[in-house]
Design an enzyme around this catalytic site. Structure first.
Site, short mmCIF file in Angstrom:
data_model
loop_
_atom_site.label_atom_id
_atom_site.label_comp_id
_atom_site.label_asym_id
_atom_site.label_seq_id
_atom_site.Cartn_x
_atom_site.Cartn_y
_atom_site.Cartn_z
N TYR A 28 16.09 17.45 -7.86
CA TYR A 28 15.43 16.65 -6.74
C TYR A 28 14.24 15.60 -7.51
O TYR A 28 13.33 16.06 -8.13
CB TYR A 28 14.68 17.79 -6.17
CG TYR A 28 15.53 18.68 -5.14
CD1 TYR A 28 16.71 18.50 -4.93
CD2 TYR A 28 14.86 19.79 -4.53
CE1 TYR A 28 17.49 19.52 -4.25
CE2 TYR A 28 15.84 20.77 -4.21
CZ TYR A 28 17.05 20.42 -3.98
OH TYR A 28 17.98 21.39 -3.15
N HIS A 39 23.21 25.79 -9.02
CA HIS A 39 22.93 24.48 -7.97
C HIS A 39 24.34 23.89 -7.84
O HIS A 39 25.09 23.49 -8.59
CB HIS A 39 22.07 23.54 -8.49
CG HIS A 39 21.46 22.60 -7.36
ND1 HIS A 39 20.68 21.38 -7.78
CD2 HIS A 39 21.65 22.39 -6.18
CE1 HIS A 39 20.46 21.04 -6.61
NE2 HIS A 39 21.01 21.21 -5.66
#
Length: 306
Positions: A37, A104
């Site tokens: 992110y 992830h």
């Protein structure tokens, strides 16, 4: 965490700090972030505010496996990278441990064997070291999440995070809740607004949705605006009202959006809003031949990689 990345619009460090502080003060106690992110930006911003907040007042999750925008260095599910990544995340956020450490987007791994035999065992070692309390897996393909859960023999998985699979245009997660509950997993639902699809601003340019899904969402947004209904409230509240979801993660990129989401968490839908939600599901979403983009991103990644 994703809201602090800049992926959904430019955000300053000061704004990010204010958002996190306000959210925690007003009852939000779960923060989900990742090295991906903002390619580190989200965790850096969190590191500027978390040391000022009592550690017992929040739970935080981060991820391993997805990192940089460069295609050749975007994913790395190796144990060596994971050990370094966790230490880097803790250092950036200025905390001693995370509550949940998650793989992830595991669908991008070279093989699921690597996830089962290298990635998850590495997370288990990190958990045993005290740097993480629980282990989670994340991804878009629900069947793949189920398969990993079924075959993870040596690592206890505690949570699954699914995004855009329990929202107004796609409730496929419903078909897997029984299984995930039978495993004892906490079920984290993310992106109830479909990563911007169900908003007046629309999705970012990188969004992988098909033209058909984009068009259906645009029509639903237009209809709600015409009758004076906030489609974002419908989207978020419909997830909150599903009590079988352990939590729903919502991004808030501005103070106004954050306050609106907090209000939505407290205010049930009115009869007018319930009718609007029923109408847009029947009119725009149920006719879709396919309400997901499963496989599109992975295929594009593999093409670019080769």
């Amino acid at each position: 965490g994703a809201a602090l990345s800049g992926f959904f619009g430019r955000i300053t460090d000061d704004t990010g700090i204010q958002l996190v502080e306000y959210a925690v003060k007003h009852g939000i106690n779960f923060i989900d972030t990742a090295p991906w992110y903002g390619h580190g930006k989200s965790e850096i911003i969190l590191g500027k505010i978390l040391p000022k907040i009592p550690r017992k007042s929040y739970y935080i999750a981060t991820k391993v496996g997805r990192y940089e925008p460069d295609i050749d260095r975007m994913f790395d599910f190796s144990a060596k990278k994971i050990f370094a990544s966790v230490d880097n995340s803790l250092r950036k956020m200025k905390i001693d441990y995370v509550d949940i450490l998650q793989v992830h987007d595991l669908e991008f791994a070279p093989s699921i064997d690597q996830i089962l035999n290298e990635t998850l065992p590495a997370l288990q070692k990190i958990k045993e070291s005290g740097k993480a309390r629980y282990i989670g897996i994340t991804g878009y393909p629900l069947e793949l999440l189920k398969s990993v859960a079924e075959n993870a023999r040596t690592t206890k998985i505690d949570t699954i995070l699914s995004y855009c699979r329990y929202c107004l245009f796609d409730t496929s997660l419903n078909d897997y809740i029984d299984f995930f509950e039978s495993c004892g997993f906490g079920i984290i639902n993310a992106a109830p607004i479909g990563m911007g699809l169900l908003s007046e601003g629309g999705p970012p340019a990188w969004h992988p949705a098909t033209p058909e899904i984009r068009n259906a969402c645009q029509q639903a947004v237009k209809y709600c605006k015409e009758i004076g209904v906030d489609i974002c409230k419908l989207a978020v509240r419909s997830c909150i009202d599903c009590k079988r979801l352990s939590t729903t993660v919502v991004s808030s990129t501005t103070m106004n959006v954050l306050k609106s989401n907090l209000a939505t968490a407290c205010d049930p839908l009115t009869r007018k809003e319930l009718n609007a939600m029923k109408y847009i599901k029947e009119k725009f979403f149920q006719p879709l031949e396919c309400n997901d983009w499963e496989g599109i991103e992975v295929a594009k990644y593999r093409r670019n990689l080769s």
